[in-house]
Scaffold this motif. Sequence first.
Motif, PDB file in Angstrom:
ATOM      1  N   VAL A 106     -20.577  -1.021   5.385  1.00 23.63           N
ATOM      2  CA  VAL A 106     -19.144  -1.481   6.012  1.00 23.63           C
ATOM      3  C   VAL A 106     -18.571  -2.102   4.884  1.00 23.63           C
ATOM      4  O   VAL A 106     -17.747  -1.154   4.262  1.00 23.63           O
ATOM      5  CB  VAL A 106     -19.682  -1.989   6.923  1.00 23.63           C
ATOM      6  CG1 VAL A 106     -18.059  -2.372   7.605  1.00 23.63           C
ATOM      7  CG2 VAL A 106     -19.947  -1.297   7.913  1.00 23.63           C
ATOM      8  N   SER A 107     -19.092  -3.329   4.244  1.00 18.39           N
ATOM      9  CA  SER A 107     -18.079  -3.807   3.150  1.00 18.39           C
ATOM     10  C   SER A 107     -17.531  -3.326   1.451  1.00 18.39           C
ATOM     11  O   SER A 107     -16.814  -2.999   1.531  1.00 18.39           O
ATOM     12  CB  SER A 107     -18.598  -4.825   2.719  1.00 18.39           C
ATOM     13  OG  SER A 107     -20.282  -5.015   1.695  1.00 18.39           O
ATOM     14  N   ASN A 108     -18.866  -2.309   1.257  1.00 15.67           N
ATOM     15  CA  ASN A 108     -18.941  -1.478   0.124  1.00 15.67           C
ATOM     16  C   ASN A 108     -17.763  -0.278   0.675  1.00 15.67           C
ATOM     17  O   ASN A 108     -16.793   0.458  -0.025  1.00 15.67           O
ATOM     18  CB  ASN A 108     -19.923  -1.198  -0.532  1.00 15.67           C
ATOM     19  CG  ASN A 108     -20.483  -1.960  -1.550  1.00 15.67           C
ATOM     20  OD1 ASN A 108     -19.767  -2.226  -2.624  1.00 15.67           O
ATOM     21  ND2 ASN A 108     -21.722  -2.733  -1.089  1.00 15.67           N
ATOM     22  N   GLY A 109     -18.092   0.823   1.884  1.00 21.85           N
ATOM     23  CA  GLY A 109     -17.617   2.047   1.886  1.00 21.85           C
ATOM     24  C   GLY A 109     -15.918   1.688   2.154  1.00 21.85           C
ATOM     25  O   GLY A 109     -15.498   2.555   1.663  1.00 21.85           O
ATOM     26  N   ILE A 110     -15.664   0.116   2.362  1.00 17.22           N
ATOM     27  CA  ILE A 110     -14.334  -0.222   2.803  1.00 17.22           C
ATOM     28  C   ILE A 110     -13.925  -0.319   1.589  1.00 17.22           C
ATOM     29  O   ILE A 110     -12.381   0.242   1.662  1.00 17.22           O
ATOM     30  CB  ILE A 110     -14.015  -0.861   4.329  1.00 17.22           C
ATOM     31  CG1 ILE A 110     -13.855  -0.026   5.547  1.00 17.22           C
ATOM     32  CG2 ILE A 110     -12.927  -1.059   4.691  1.00 17.22           C
ATOM     33  CD1 ILE A 110     -14.628  -1.314   6.831  1.00 17.22           C
ATOM     34  N   ILE A 111     -14.020  -1.148   1.412  1.00 14.94           N
ATOM     35  CA  ILE A 111     -13.501  -1.811  -0.091  1.00 14.94           C
ATOM     36  C   ILE A 111     -13.079  -0.793  -1.076  1.00 14.94           C
ATOM     37  O   ILE A 111     -12.754  -1.202  -2.075  1.00 14.94           O
ATOM     38  CB  ILE A 111     -14.263  -3.282  -0.144  1.00 14.94           C
ATOM     39  CG1 ILE A 111     -13.422  -4.758   0.764  1.00 14.94           C
ATOM     40  CG2 ILE A 111     -13.340  -4.104  -1.980  1.00 14.94           C
ATOM     41  CD1 ILE A 111     -14.157  -5.842   0.705  1.00 14.94           C
ATOM     42  N   VAL A 112     -15.272  -0.711  -1.736  1.00 11.14           N
ATOM     43  CA  VAL A 112     -14.963   0.312  -2.801  1.00 11.14           C
ATOM     44  C   VAL A 112     -14.168   1.551  -2.759  1.00 11.14           C
ATOM     45  O   VAL A 112     -13.385   2.043  -3.786  1.00 11.14           O
ATOM     46  CB  VAL A 112     -16.047   0.156  -3.208  1.00 11.14           C
ATOM     47  CG1 VAL A 112     -16.270   1.628  -4.336  1.00 11.14           C
ATOM     48  CG2 VAL A 112     -16.833  -0.652  -3.007  1.00 11.14           C
ATOM     49  N   ALA A 113     -13.692   1.818  -1.246  1.00 13.10           N
ATOM     50  CA  ALA A 113     -12.935   2.833  -1.081  1.00 13.10           C
ATOM     51  C   ALA A 113     -11.863   2.937  -0.953  1.00 13.10           C
ATOM     52  O   ALA A 113     -10.651   3.376  -1.758  1.00 13.10           O
ATOM     53  CB  ALA A 113     -12.998   3.571   0.393  1.00 13.10           C
ATOM     54  N   ILE A 114     -10.860   1.664  -0.620  1.00 15.61           N
ATOM     55  CA  ILE A 114      -9.679   1.266  -1.345  1.00 15.61           C
ATOM     56  C   ILE A 114      -9.059   1.026  -2.590  1.00 15.61           C
ATOM     57  O   ILE A 114      -8.070   1.374  -2.972  1.00 15.61           O
ATOM     58  CB  ILE A 114      -9.288   0.110  -0.509  1.00 15.61           C
ATOM     59  CG1 ILE A 114      -9.160   0.379   1.123  1.00 15.61           C
ATOM     60  CG2 ILE A 114      -8.459  -0.714  -0.730  1.00 15.61           C
ATOM     61  CD1 ILE A 114      -8.911  -1.000   2.076  1.00 15.61           C
TER      62      ILE A 114
END
Length: 179
Positions: A106-114
Amino acid sequence: MSKKEIFETRNLVRLALVAAIYAVITAAIPGLSFGSIQFRFAEVLVLLCFYRKDYCIALILGCFIANCFSPMALMDMIFGTLATAIAVIPMFYIRNIWVASLLPVVSNGIIVAIELFVCFGNEPPIWFNMLTVGAGELVVVTIIGCVLFRLVFERSSRLMEIIGANKPNYFKTKTAEQL
């Protein structure tokens, strides 16, 4: 875990090795470690935080060092490392390794995508980056990582001793004393 135990030479060496292994594996496979579609195999190591909370320091540091080699170095050093910190810090307090493994997804999926969106614009679209980065984390951490830890590490008292997680009945439930 006492402060004295954290600063013992054996433990500091263990943490330094984990940070170094994370950074080396990530930097050695840049094509899979950075970008919209990524399978950062070093992320398997984040599951160590499920067993010992002091591994958070090692994984955050290892991620920071690895991100120095990223094509988006400055952004990745800040936000990629932040995504790892958000994932690993609460991991020790979760009772189920499968649930804990979803934190980096979840954290990488959201933050890295942004982060990818900010650096490269809308090519590919942000939803694609969330999907691919999250899917890569899911494969590496949840599928490969959890299976590896459950079938290999947890079945070997010697391996659990090496990573410092050889506690009695540790894998069935965590008691308040073990937290």
